[in-house]
Design a protein around this motif. Structure first.
Motif, PDB file in Angstrom:
ATOM      1  N   SER A 112       0.880   3.421  -2.323  1.00 30.44           N
ATOM      2  CA  SER A 112       1.672   2.773  -2.574  1.00 30.44           C
ATOM      3  C   SER A 112       1.472   1.372  -1.912  1.00 30.44           C
ATOM      4  O   SER A 112       1.511   1.194  -0.409  1.00 30.44           O
ATOM      5  N   THR A 113       1.617   0.305  -2.471  1.00 28.18           N
ATOM      6  CA  THR A 113       1.253  -1.141  -2.130  1.00 28.18           C
ATOM      7  C   THR A 113       2.727  -1.771  -2.914  1.00 28.18           C
ATOM      8  O   THR A 113       3.090  -1.755  -3.670  1.00 28.18           O
ATOM      9  N   VAL A 114       2.471  -2.731  -1.606  1.00 22.64           N
ATOM     10  CA  VAL A 114       3.506  -4.229  -2.145  1.00 22.64           C
ATOM     11  C   VAL A 114       2.826  -5.963  -1.809  1.00 22.64           C
ATOM     12  O   VAL A 114       2.844  -5.142  -0.652  1.00 22.64           O
ATOM     13  N   ASP A 115       3.395  -5.817  -2.674  1.00 22.45           N
ATOM     14  CA  ASP A 115       2.380  -7.223  -2.715  1.00 22.45           C
ATOM     15  C   ASP A 115       3.689  -8.681  -2.463  1.00 22.45           C
ATOM     16  O   ASP A 115       4.361  -8.121  -3.379  1.00 22.45           O
ATOM     17  N   ASP A 129      -5.258   0.791 -10.518  1.00 21.46           N
ATOM     18  CA  ASP A 129      -3.336   1.071 -10.514  1.00 21.46           C
ATOM     19  C   ASP A 129      -2.759   1.970 -11.680  1.00 21.46           C
ATOM     20  O   ASP A 129      -3.318   1.929 -13.083  1.00 21.46           O
ATOM     21  N   ASN A 153       0.173   2.076 -12.189  1.00 20.44           N
ATOM     22  CA  ASN A 153       1.302   1.770 -12.080  1.00 20.44           C
ATOM     23  C   ASN A 153       2.048   0.464 -11.451  1.00 20.44           C
ATOM     24  O   ASN A 153       1.387  -0.017  -9.932  1.00 20.44           O
ATOM     25  N   ARG A 154       1.799  -0.796 -12.447  1.00 22.72           N
ATOM     26  CA  ARG A 154       2.264  -1.653 -11.417  1.00 22.72           C
ATOM     27  C   ARG A 154       2.826  -2.423 -12.086  1.00 22.72           C
ATOM     28  O   ARG A 154       3.755  -2.860 -13.189  1.00 22.72           O
ATOM     29  N   ARG A 193       5.986  -6.472 -11.818  1.00 29.33           N
ATOM     30  CA  ARG A 193       5.912  -7.115 -11.055  1.00 29.33           C
ATOM     31  C   ARG A 193       8.115  -6.857 -10.128  1.00 29.33           C
ATOM     32  O   ARG A 193       8.168  -6.329 -11.225  1.00 29.33           O
ATOM     33  N   THR A 206       5.234  -7.608  -5.945  1.00 28.96           N
ATOM     34  CA  THR A 206       4.119  -6.793  -6.988  1.00 28.96           C
ATOM     35  C   THR A 206       4.671  -5.256  -6.469  1.00 28.96           C
ATOM     36  O   THR A 206       3.885  -5.429  -5.132  1.00 28.96           O
ATOM     37  N   ALA A 207       4.861  -4.592  -6.842  1.00 29.52           N
ATOM     38  CA  ALA A 207       5.237  -3.216  -6.575  1.00 29.52           C
ATOM     39  C   ALA A 207       3.885  -2.415  -6.996  1.00 29.52           C
ATOM     40  O   ALA A 207       3.804  -2.176  -8.546  1.00 29.52           O
ATOM     41  N   ARG A 208       3.053  -1.498  -6.380  1.00 23.67           N
ATOM     42  CA  ARG A 208       2.130  -0.387  -7.330  1.00 23.67           C
ATOM     43  C   ARG A 208       1.713   0.226  -6.902  1.00 23.67           C
ATOM     44  O   ARG A 208       1.870   1.145  -5.501  1.00 23.67           O
ATOM     45  N   GLY A 235      -1.455   3.375  -6.893  1.00 22.68           N
ATOM     46  CA  GLY A 235      -2.540   3.891  -7.473  1.00 22.68           C
ATOM     47  C   GLY A 235      -3.382   4.840  -6.579  1.00 22.68           C
ATOM     48  O   GLY A 235      -2.667   5.251  -5.802  1.00 22.68           O
TER      49      GLY A 235
END
Length: 181
Positions: free
Chosen positions: A3-6, A46, A48-49, A51, A22-24, A26
């Motif tokens: 899980s990643t948050v940009d 990814d 799912n992603r 904004r 943005t949340a992703r 992967g």
């Protein structure tokens, strides 16, 4: 899965700042499989992603425009509040196989789209196969191929090509798909 948050901060031409998120989710293993699959444009790695302003959560945040640099602290505090609340909920809806399988069947949250996200669907199918959940993967793909409509990025032809490639690459998936009515 990861899980990643940009956070995207950019300066406007008028001197203000803009803060978006943005949340992703992967998986490098899923990315590797999708790289060799048909359906160009659906294999970015990814699963799912989204904004922040398009996440399937409430309340929906707006893109934060900051008129002066001094407002950055307030905007960052709002951003982190959103990460701790609605973004965490978004991740929770994708954190288990049952939740991910359900999310893959739901329409995308883009206001103009009523069909499931083909990237999420394909990523979920691959992730299930890699985890030994071939029956879940096969059931999801069977459901998808029986639909009358597809996302604007997808078509029955592309979905069938993906399914055929999965069947050739993963014998367990092929057996599960062959056993379905």
């Amino acid at each position: 899965m990861t899980s990643t948050v940009d956070a995207h901060i950019e300066r406007h031409r008028d001197g203000g700042l803009r803060l978006e998120g943005t949340a992703r989710i992967g998986s490098p293993a899923v990315e590797e499989v999708l790289r060799d699959m048909p359906g160009d444009g659906l294999s970015y790695g990814d699963i799912n992603r989204g904004r922040f302003d398009l996440l399937d959560v409430s309340p929906k945040p707006l893109v934060m425009s900051i008129d002066f640099d001094a407002g950055l602290d307030v905007a960052v505090a709002q951003y982190m509040s959103f990460v701790r609340g609605p973004v965490r909920e978004w991740f929770a809806k994708r954190s288990t196989f049952p939740a991910l399988l359900q999310s893959a069947r739901e329409p995308t949250i883009a206001p103009w789209e009523t069909n499931p996200d083909p990237t999420l669907l394909r990523g979920t199918v691959v992730l299930c196969v890699l985890d030994g959940r071939v029956e879940d993967a096969a059931a999801l793909m069977r459901w998808y191929l029986q639909r009358d409509q597809f996302h604007r990025w997808d078509s029955l032809e592309y979905a069938c090509a993906f399914d055929d490639a999965m069947r050739k690459r993963f014998t367990g998936y092929d057996a599960a798909r062959s056993n379905q009515p």
